[in-house]
Motif scaffolding. Structure first.
Motif, PDB file in Angstrom:
ATOM      1  N   PRO A  11       0.834  -1.204   0.000  1.00 58.92           N
ATOM      2  CA  PRO A  11       0.000   0.000   0.000  1.00 58.92           C
ATOM      3  C   PRO A  11       0.875   1.263   0.000  1.00 58.92           C
ATOM      4  O   PRO A  11       2.048   1.202   0.387  1.00 58.92           O
ATOM      5  CB  PRO A  11      -0.789  -0.091   1.306  1.00 58.92           C
ATOM      6  CG  PRO A  11      -0.498  -1.418   1.900  1.00 58.92           C
ATOM      7  CD  PRO A  11       0.710  -1.978   1.222  1.00 58.92           C
ATOM      8  N   PRO A  12       0.330   2.385  -0.408  1.00 58.68           N
ATOM      9  CA  PRO A  12       1.095   3.634  -0.367  1.00 58.68           C
ATOM     10  C   PRO A  12       1.649   3.881   1.040  1.00 58.68           C
ATOM     11  O   PRO A  12       0.959   3.692   2.032  1.00 58.68           O
ATOM     12  CB  PRO A  12       0.066   4.705  -0.743  1.00 58.68           C
ATOM     13  CG  PRO A  12      -0.983   3.970  -1.520  1.00 58.68           C
ATOM     14  CD  PRO A  12      -1.036   2.589  -0.922  1.00 58.68           C
ATOM     15  N   GLY A  13       2.908   4.236   1.103  1.00 59.57           N
ATOM     16  CA  GLY A  13       3.548   4.512   2.387  1.00 59.57           C
ATOM     17  C   GLY A  13       4.146   3.282   3.047  1.00 59.57           C
ATOM     18  O   GLY A  13       4.679   3.369   4.149  1.00 59.57           O
ATOM     19  N   TYR A  14       4.038   2.112   2.399  1.00 64.62           N
ATOM     20  CA  TYR A  14       4.571   0.867   2.945  1.00 64.62           C
ATOM     21  C   TYR A  14       5.508   0.222   1.930  1.00 64.62           C
ATOM     22  O   TYR A  14       5.479   0.551   0.750  1.00 64.62           O
ATOM     23  CB  TYR A  14       3.447  -0.120   3.271  1.00 64.62           C
ATOM     24  CG  TYR A  14       2.642   0.278   4.477  1.00 64.62           C
ATOM     25  CD1 TYR A  14       2.889  -0.285   5.720  1.00 64.62           C
ATOM     26  CD2 TYR A  14       1.632   1.223   4.381  1.00 64.62           C
ATOM     27  CE1 TYR A  14       2.156   0.079   6.834  1.00 64.62           C
ATOM     28  CE2 TYR A  14       0.892   1.598   5.484  1.00 64.62           C
ATOM     29  CZ  TYR A  14       1.159   1.016   6.712  1.00 64.62           C
ATOM     30  OH  TYR A  14       0.434   1.383   7.811  1.00 64.62           O
ATOM     31  N   TYR A  15       6.322  -0.698   2.405  1.00 66.00           N
ATOM     32  CA  TYR A  15       7.168  -1.491   1.523  1.00 66.00           C
ATOM     33  C   TYR A  15       7.115  -2.938   1.988  1.00 66.00           C
ATOM     34  O   TYR A  15       6.808  -3.219   3.149  1.00 66.00           O
ATOM     35  CB  TYR A  15       8.609  -0.975   1.504  1.00 66.00           C
ATOM     36  CG  TYR A  15       9.371  -1.194   2.797  1.00 66.00           C
ATOM     37  CD1 TYR A  15      10.179  -2.309   2.970  1.00 66.00           C
ATOM     38  CD2 TYR A  15       9.264  -0.292   3.850  1.00 66.00           C
ATOM     39  CE1 TYR A  15      10.876  -2.510   4.149  1.00 66.00           C
ATOM     40  CE2 TYR A  15       9.953  -0.498   5.036  1.00 66.00           C
ATOM     41  CZ  TYR A  15      10.750  -1.604   5.172  1.00 66.00           C
ATOM     42  OH  TYR A  15      11.426  -1.814   6.350  1.00 66.00           O
ATOM     43  N   PHE A  16       7.420  -3.862   1.100  1.00 66.98           N
ATOM     44  CA  PHE A  16       7.508  -5.267   1.456  1.00 66.98           C
ATOM     45  C   PHE A  16       8.975  -5.616   1.626  1.00 66.98           C
ATOM     46  O   PHE A  16       9.798  -5.345   0.757  1.00 66.98           O
ATOM     47  CB  PHE A  16       6.900  -6.165   0.370  1.00 66.98           C
ATOM     48  CG  PHE A  16       6.970  -7.625   0.716  1.00 66.98           C
ATOM     49  CD1 PHE A  16       6.055  -8.172   1.593  1.00 66.98           C
ATOM     50  CD2 PHE A  16       7.961  -8.425   0.194  1.00 66.98           C
ATOM     51  CE1 PHE A  16       6.123  -9.515   1.939  1.00 66.98           C
ATOM     52  CE2 PHE A  16       8.046  -9.776   0.525  1.00 66.98           C
ATOM     53  CZ  PHE A  16       7.117 -10.323   1.402  1.00 66.98           C
ATOM     54  N   GLY A  17       9.310  -6.203   2.752  1.00 62.87           N
ATOM     55  CA  GLY A  17      10.693  -6.578   2.996  1.00 62.87           C
ATOM     56  C   GLY A  17      10.896  -7.049   4.417  1.00 62.87           C
ATOM     57  O   GLY A  17       9.945  -7.415   5.104  1.00 62.87           O
ATOM     58  N   ILE A  18      12.130  -7.010   4.851  1.00 64.30           N
ATOM     59  CA  ILE A  18      12.500  -7.452   6.187  1.00 64.30           C
ATOM     60  C   ILE A  18      12.202  -6.341   7.183  1.00 64.30           C
ATOM     61  O   ILE A  18      12.498  -5.169   6.937  1.00 64.30           O
ATOM     62  CB  ILE A  18      13.991  -7.838   6.221  1.00 64.30           C
ATOM     63  CG1 ILE A  18      14.231  -9.022   5.280  1.00 64.30           C
ATOM     64  CG2 ILE A  18      14.447  -8.163   7.639  1.00 64.30           C
ATOM     65  CD1 ILE A  18      15.689  -9.363   5.092  1.00 64.30           C
ATOM     66  N   ASP A  19      11.607  -6.724   8.307  1.00 57.20           N
ATOM     67  CA  ASP A  19      11.303  -5.773   9.375  1.00 57.20           C
ATOM     68  C   ASP A  19      12.602  -5.136   9.851  1.00 57.20           C
ATOM     69  O   ASP A  19      13.567  -5.836  10.178  1.00 57.20           O
ATOM     70  CB  ASP A  19      10.622  -6.501  10.529  1.00 57.20           C
ATOM     71  CG  ASP A  19      10.221  -5.592  11.680  1.00 57.20           C
ATOM     72  OD1 ASP A  19      10.638  -4.413  11.712  1.00 57.20           O
ATOM     73  OD2 ASP A  19       9.483  -6.053  12.565  1.00 57.20           O
ATOM     74  N   PRO A  20      12.667  -3.798   9.884  1.00 48.25           N
ATOM     75  CA  PRO A  20      13.902  -3.132  10.289  1.00 48.25           C
ATOM     76  C   PRO A  20      14.287  -3.398  11.746  1.00 48.25           C
ATOM     77  O   PRO A  20      15.462  -3.291  12.104  1.00 48.25           O
ATOM     78  CB  PRO A  20      13.613  -1.645  10.053  1.00 48.25           C
ATOM     79  CG  PRO A  20      12.143  -1.527   9.916  1.00 48.25           C
ATOM     80  CD  PRO A  20      11.616  -2.865   9.504  1.00 48.25           C
ATOM     81  N   GLU A  21      13.326  -3.779  12.597  1.00 47.29           N
ATOM     82  CA  GLU A  21      13.628  -4.024  14.005  1.00 47.29           C
ATOM     83  C   GLU A  21      13.827  -5.500  14.315  1.00 47.29           C
ATOM     84  O   GLU A  21      14.689  -5.862  15.098  1.00 47.29           O
ATOM     85  CB  GLU A  21      12.515  -3.457  14.882  1.00 47.29           C
ATOM     86  CG  GLU A  21      12.427  -1.938  14.826  1.00 47.29           C
ATOM     87  CD  GLU A  21      11.289  -1.400  15.671  1.00 47.29           C
ATOM     88  OE1 GLU A  21      10.851  -2.103  16.604  1.00 47.29           O
ATOM     89  OE2 GLU A  21      10.845  -0.284  15.391  1.00 47.29           O
TER      90      GLU A  21
END
Length: 108
Positions: A69-79
């Protein structure tokens, strides 16, 4: 890695089947399923693992990224580096991320 990539692929495909995909994405998901069916002859060999990793990188990952969705990305959680899913883009002002639980899965 073979088991982990297999679980990751299963989780991503499960998510894709749980949402209303457009015609083109449904066709691509069918091609992915067909490729997985055909690769069964490779078994749990290094060639089978390499095949699944390439399938994930070249076919599944672009689909998952395209659904962000706008404002999001798919990937590895930064935390929590062990989670893969949709995450809020870091705020430029605060440099914080917030997770979006829909579609997140454990990567290992």
């Amino acid at each position: 890695m073979d088991r982990d990539i297999g679980v990751l692929i299963d989780n991503c495909l499960g998510f894709l089947y749980s949402i209303d995909l457009g015609h083109d994405m449904r066709k691509e998901t069918g091609r992915i399923e067909s490729a997985l069916y055909d690769m069964v002859y490779l078994g749990r060999t290094s060639a089978g693992c390499a095949f699944k990793e390439k399938l994930f990188r070249t076919q599944i990952l672009p689909l998952m990224k395209g659904l962000a969705p706008p404002g999001y990305y798919f990937g590895i959680d930064p935390e929590h580096k062990g989670l893969l899913g949709y995450w809020r883009q870091p705020d430029v002002d605060t440099d914080e991320s917030q997770s979006m639980p829909v579609g997140s899965s454990s990567a290992g």
